[in-house]
Design an enzyme around this catalytic site. Structure first.
Site, short mmCIF file in Angstrom:
data_model
loop_
_atom_site.label_atom_id
_atom_site.label_comp_id
_atom_site.label_asym_id
_atom_site.label_seq_id
_atom_site.Cartn_x
_atom_site.Cartn_y
_atom_site.Cartn_z
N CYS A 61 31.33 69.25 59.54
CA CYS A 61 31.46 69.31 60.99
C CYS A 61 32.92 69.23 61.43
O CYS A 61 33.75 68.66 60.74
CB CYS A 61 30.73 68.13 61.62
N ARG A 85 35.88 75.03 58.32
CA ARG A 85 35.22 73.91 57.67
C ARG A 85 33.75 74.21 57.36
O ARG A 85 33.13 73.53 56.57
CB ARG A 85 35.31 72.66 58.57
N TRP A 98 27.55 70.95 60.82
CA TRP A 98 27.08 71.41 59.51
C TRP A 98 25.89 70.51 59.18
O TRP A 98 26.06 69.32 58.95
CB TRP A 98 28.20 71.24 58.49
N ASN A 152 30.69 63.27 62.85
CA ASN A 152 30.76 63.88 61.53
C ASN A 152 30.48 62.76 60.52
O ASN A 152 31.08 61.70 60.62
CB ASN A 152 32.18 64.46 61.32
N GLY A 153 29.57 62.98 59.59
CA GLY A 153 29.26 61.93 58.61
C GLY A 153 27.76 61.68 58.59
O GLY A 153 26.97 62.50 59.07
N GLU A 161 36.96 79.60 37.09
CA GLU A 161 37.43 79.76 38.46
C GLU A 161 37.11 81.16 39.00
O GLU A 161 36.69 81.32 40.15
CB GLU A 161 38.95 79.47 38.50
N LYS A 216 34.83 81.83 42.26
CA LYS A 216 35.30 82.60 43.41
C LYS A 216 34.29 83.69 43.76
O LYS A 216 33.94 83.88 44.92
CB LYS A 216 36.65 83.28 43.15
N GLU A 264 30.96 82.21 45.27
CA GLU A 264 30.99 81.61 46.60
C GLU A 264 31.23 82.63 47.71
O GLU A 264 30.67 82.50 48.78
CB GLU A 264 31.93 80.41 46.69
N HIS A 278 27.07 81.79 20.65
CA HIS A 278 26.13 80.66 20.57
C HIS A 278 25.05 80.72 21.65
O HIS A 278 24.38 79.74 21.91
CB HIS A 278 26.90 79.33 20.67
N LYS A 298 34.56 73.74 54.06
CA LYS A 298 35.90 73.62 53.48
C LYS A 298 36.17 72.19 53.02
O LYS A 298 36.79 71.96 51.99
CB LYS A 298 36.94 74.05 54.52
O1 M6R Z 1 39.45 69.75 49.04
P1 M6R Z 1 39.06 69.69 47.58
O2 M6R Z 1 40.06 70.36 46.70
O3 M6R Z 1 38.77 68.29 47.12
O4 M6R Z 1 37.70 70.49 47.50
C1 M6R Z 1 36.97 70.54 46.30
C2 M6R Z 1 35.93 71.65 46.33
O5 M6R Z 1 35.00 71.41 47.35
C3 M6R Z 1 36.58 73.02 46.53
O6 M6R Z 1 37.54 73.30 45.56
C4 M6R Z 1 35.50 74.12 46.50
O7 M6R Z 1 34.97 74.25 45.22
C5 M6R Z 1 36.11 75.44 46.99
N1 M6R Z 1 35.25 76.06 47.95
C6 M6R Z 1 36.38 76.39 45.91
O8 M6R Z 1 36.90 77.60 46.36
#
Ligand code: M6R
Length: 609
Positions: free
Chosen positions: A2, A28, A75, A99-100, A480, A484, A487, A503, A604
């Protein structure tokens, strides 16, 4: 997660500040939004499901003159994404955005229902507005009602509240969820994150857990939950508001990929001396003295940078490193002592899993260091020392420039550790530093692949599954690259250590499975990865090879696509190798029509566990 924005100041300016602020917090992640404005002592609330455009449409048929208000992008945690569950939640004259998670909300709800309060949503937040209203009805002032209510709540919160009873104040509270206040001339602001208010003010206070901020247009006070005043430092933020615009790019993600040469340079700048072979980090000396072991923790992309950090620290500084997911280490019994340095990595510095893990490791006696991008963020404040990445604000949900700047910090930290433990000579220090200076230019060269990768994405965007393979220091780059792609394009992708193919995963390979192989030429495992490539070809898998060096061209006939990246030293090769993978994921998302900046279901800043 949020987003919260609050404003008090100039009549008629409130809606503009709230809406623009919420737009800047869109990154976010959210599913509904709403605002509450106090106008001549009366509350006007407008809410909407879905994107902010829906809220804007509703707002356009009203006129607003109020000089204070609060806004929210939600959110969903408790209750589906809907207008009914969107914030603000109002009880009598009290409006709340939150938020929370209020963990004891069910208990509080039952009590409030017994007193006759009617609940109009399925959220945990609604108990807050009713609780405050309940205290107010019994004669308490706005401030005392808020404090009274929050003494009864358990859980995490960043909250902004306005009340018709005292319409010249906004109250903001924080516990385990980020919240800042920003100071202006005749106006003050509240926000979940700096970008929301940056065009209006660069003077920012980071609220701490348990803080209650009372804002009027010309003044502010901060107290604890008992009403005792507390002093908090005002920080000047030097982020450029232009840096949080898209700068001509279609998406933040693409802009941020292209920001990387600068971001990496800014992260190195002022921290190294090629003459002496030394790296300088403020406040680290005592923390690294006598360190025998490092434990690096993070989530998502930040976890991947920890995995690469392990290769760097072990190779350059010869210090043993363990890596763990921040969300997992808390539920193990890790062996931690006072000679263990725990490094918590987080772009936002607010990730709940990472922050909780850090606190747990601290409790077990570890020394703690954070690597983060956001000044004074929670994780930065909770650790004994901090190294900032200088990536500038990262708005796209998919982490890109935060990742490469984390990697360069790990690299510099490895040199720092090596020099301080005496395991790295001046000459070696000089050589490693010299290699780092080449990175901005090499990144520029890698970014020239943009058009080539766009073409590649066009060719491959209709595939349903992808495998990413690499070995050695680039193995985490395979993870990674797959993350990417998942997501932002919602395509299933898996990253695997190339040596593990035989394996199990090789059973998946056929003509419908593109396999992205990352094998920079300088790599000590290069030849071995090429053997894996042949195994995939033999099973008719489609191979996209990302490699470097002149010999790469000879491989062209054996694979479907060859992507040649610039040569760097082996330790720094992940910083270059990840660039085509970031671009590939981005362009596939564009061709598929998904939202690269705000992928579905993602946030985010993940402030819930
Ligand atoms: O703000 P942070 O680096 O702690 O966030 C960690 C993950 O939530 C963040 O890296 C997430 O995996 C990203 N969306 C990846 O692109």
């Amino acid at each position: 997660m949020c987003g919260i924005v609050g404003y008090i100041g100039i009549e008629g300016k409130t809606v503009q500040v709230l809406v623009e602020g919420l737009k800047r917090l869109e990154y976010r992640g959210y599913d509904s939004s709403g605002i509450a404005i106090l106008e001549k002592g009366h509350t006007k609330v407008i809410k909407s499901e879905g994107k902010l455009d829906n809220l804007l449409k509703k707002l356009s048929i009203h006129s607003f003159n109020g000089s204070l208000g609060i806004g929210h992008t939600r959110w969903a945690t408790h209750g589906t994404p809907s207008e009914r569950n969107a914030h603000p939640h109002v009880s009598g004259g009290t409006s709340v955005v939150h938020n929370g998670i209020i963990e004891n909300y069910q208990e509080l709800k039952n009590e409030l229902k017994k007193k006759g309060y009617v609940f109009n949503s399925d959220t945990d937040t609604e108990v807050i507005s009713h609780l405050i209203e309940d205290f107010s009805k019994n004669g308490s002032s706005f401030e005392d009602s808020v404090r009274g209510a929050f003494k009864l709540t358990e859980g995490s919160y960043a909250v902004a509240i306005v009340s018709e009873r005292e319409p010249e104040k906004i109250i903001a509270l924080r516990k385990f969820s980020p919240l800042i206040i920003a100071l202006g001339q005749g106006e003050n602001f509240i926000a979940s994150d700096i970008p929301a208010v940056l065009p209006y003010s660069k003077r920012v206070i980071f609220l701490e857990d348990g803080d209650v901020a009372i804002l009027e247009k010309d003044s502010f006070r901060i107290t604890d939950l008992n009403g005792q005043e507390v002093k908090r430092e005002v920080f000047s933020i030097n982020w450029d508001p232009v840096a949080i615009e898209k700068g001509g790019y279609k998406h933040f993600m693409l802009k941020e990929i292209h920001d990387q040469p600068h971001a990496v340079l800014d992260t190195i700048r002022g921290r190294v001396s090629e003459e002496s072979g030394d790296v300088y980090f403020e406040g680290l000396e005592n923390i690294v003295k006598g360190v025998r072991r490092v434990v690096a923790i993070g989530c998502g992309t930040s976890y991947h940078s920890c995995l690469i950090g392990r290769y760097m620290i072990e190779n350059i500084a010869h210090v043993s490193v363990d890596v763990d997911l921040a969300s997992e280490i808390r539920y193990r019994d890790p062996i931690i002592d006072e000679n263990t340095l725990v490094i918590a990595v987080s772009q936002s510095g607010e990730t709940a899993d990472t922050s909780e893990a850090l606190l747990e490791m601290k409790k077990r006696g570890a020394r703690t260091l954070s690597i983060t991008n956001v000044p004074k963020s929670k994780i930065a404040r909770e650790s004994d020392a901090v190294i900032y990445t200088h990536a500038g604000p990262e708005i796209g949900v998919a982490s890109t420039k935060a990742f490469t700047t984390q990697l360069i910090v790990f690299y510099l930290l490895s040199i720092y550790l090596g020099r301080h433990t005496g395991r790295l000579s001046d000459n070696e220090g000089r050589r490693f530093i010299h290699d780092s200076f080449r990175m901005p230019q090499l990144l520029e060269m890698a970014l020239k692949l943009d058009e080539v990768i766009k073409g590649l994405a066009m060719e491959f965007y209709h595939y349903k599954n992808f495998l990413y393979l690499a070995r050695g220091i680039n193995y985490p780059i395979a993870l990674e690259g797959a993350l990417k792609l998942k997501e932002v394009s919602y395509i299933h992708a898996e990253g695997y250590a190339a040596g593990e193919m035989k394996h199990g995963p090789i059973a998946l390979v056929d003509e419908s499975m593109p396999v992205v192989i990352i094998a920079p030429r300088d790599g000590i495992v290069y030849k071995k990865v090429l053997n894996n490539l042949q195994e995939i070809r033999a099973r008719r898998g489609k191979v996209i090879l990302i490699t470097s060096g002149d010999e790469a061209d000879e491989l062209n006939t054996q694979i479907d696509r060859l992507i040649k990246i610039p040569d760097s030293s082996y330790m720094l090769s992940p910083i270059i190798a990840v660039v085509p993978l970031q671009l590939f994921a981005y362009y596939i998302a564009v061709y598929k029509g998904t939202d690269a900046d705000q992928p579905r279901n993602l946030a985010k800043v993940v402030t819930v566990e």
